[in-house]
Design an enzyme around this catalytic site. Sequence first.
Site, PDB file in Angstrom:
ATOM      1  N   LYS A  51      -5.072 -30.294  16.856  1.00 42.79           N
ATOM      2  CA  LYS A  51      -4.714 -30.236  15.309  1.00 42.79           C
ATOM      3  C   LYS A  51      -4.690 -30.776  14.049  1.00 42.79           C
ATOM      4  CE  LYS A  51      -0.276 -29.068  17.689  1.00 42.79           C
ATOM      5  NZ  LYS A  51       1.046 -29.176  17.590  1.00 42.79           N
ATOM      6  N   ALA A  72       0.663 -34.251  14.180  1.00 49.44           N
ATOM      7  CA  ALA A  72       1.044 -34.656  14.954  1.00 49.44           C
ATOM      8  C   ALA A  72       2.042 -33.702  16.590  1.00 49.44           C
ATOM      9  CB  ALA A  72       3.040 -35.552  14.259  1.00 49.44           C
ATOM     10  N   ASP A  73       2.761 -34.349  17.402  1.00 48.01           N
ATOM     11  CA  ASP A  73       2.137 -33.229  19.059  1.00 48.01           C
ATOM     12  C   ASP A  73       3.828 -33.766  19.375  1.00 48.01           C
ATOM     13  OD1 ASP A  73       1.973 -30.486  20.159  1.00 48.01           O
ATOM     14  OD2 ASP A  73       2.468 -32.392  21.654  1.00 48.01           O
ATOM     15  N   THR A  74       5.022 -33.665  19.994  1.00 55.18           N
ATOM     16  CA  THR A  74       5.809 -34.357  20.407  1.00 55.18           C
ATOM     17  C   THR A  74       6.255 -33.742  21.768  1.00 55.18           C
ATOM     18  OG1 THR A  74       6.992 -35.002  18.009  1.00 55.18           O
ATOM     19  CG2 THR A  74       8.198 -34.444  20.449  1.00 55.18           C
TER      20      THR A  74
END
Length: 194
Positions: A51, A72-74
């Site tokens: 990303k 960010a990635d969660t």
Amino acid sequence: MDLYLASTSPRRRELLAQVGVTFERITSEVDETPLPDEGPRNYVLRLARAKAGAGRVAMYKQGLPMRPVLAADTTVVLGGRILGKPEDAEDAARMLRALSGSTHLVLTALGLAVGNEVETVLSESRVQFAALTDSQIADYVASGEPMDKAGAYGIQGRGGLFVTRLEGSFTGVVGLPLHETAALLARHGLGWLA
């Protein structure tokens, strides 16, 4: 402006504003399908990196001023299995039934693209859920809150009512761990800790 944020999440925008950084949102779309045999930590780190990289490409293509790109990635992990965003109400209810009365892991990875490099950081939190009734699950799903969230819940909203214990970062579970974000940005001369 200090950087670009490669995220559409309003929660990430609100949290990033708290760390003393001015930013502008930039488009960053990547395929979030897990790779075969990819573990959850590698998955979330790969997505944050991708990303940030996609945001950097968008910056170049749009002729925007050169700035760092934060992404960010969660993801929610239960029993080694990745629980992404629910596809529909039935999928959300299935995820919530699985999380009911158990402890799961929430992983949030950050990616910061500066120049041609992308630095990543991982935040890990353990979240324990109360045992949920079918009625509680149905009411929560009907509220619409679970539909755009990993694991089908938002700890910062009504989903927080289900959490009996949290070990780790509350803001990491929300989607942008403030301590890790501030430290990452400070290493590049950005934010309040710089």
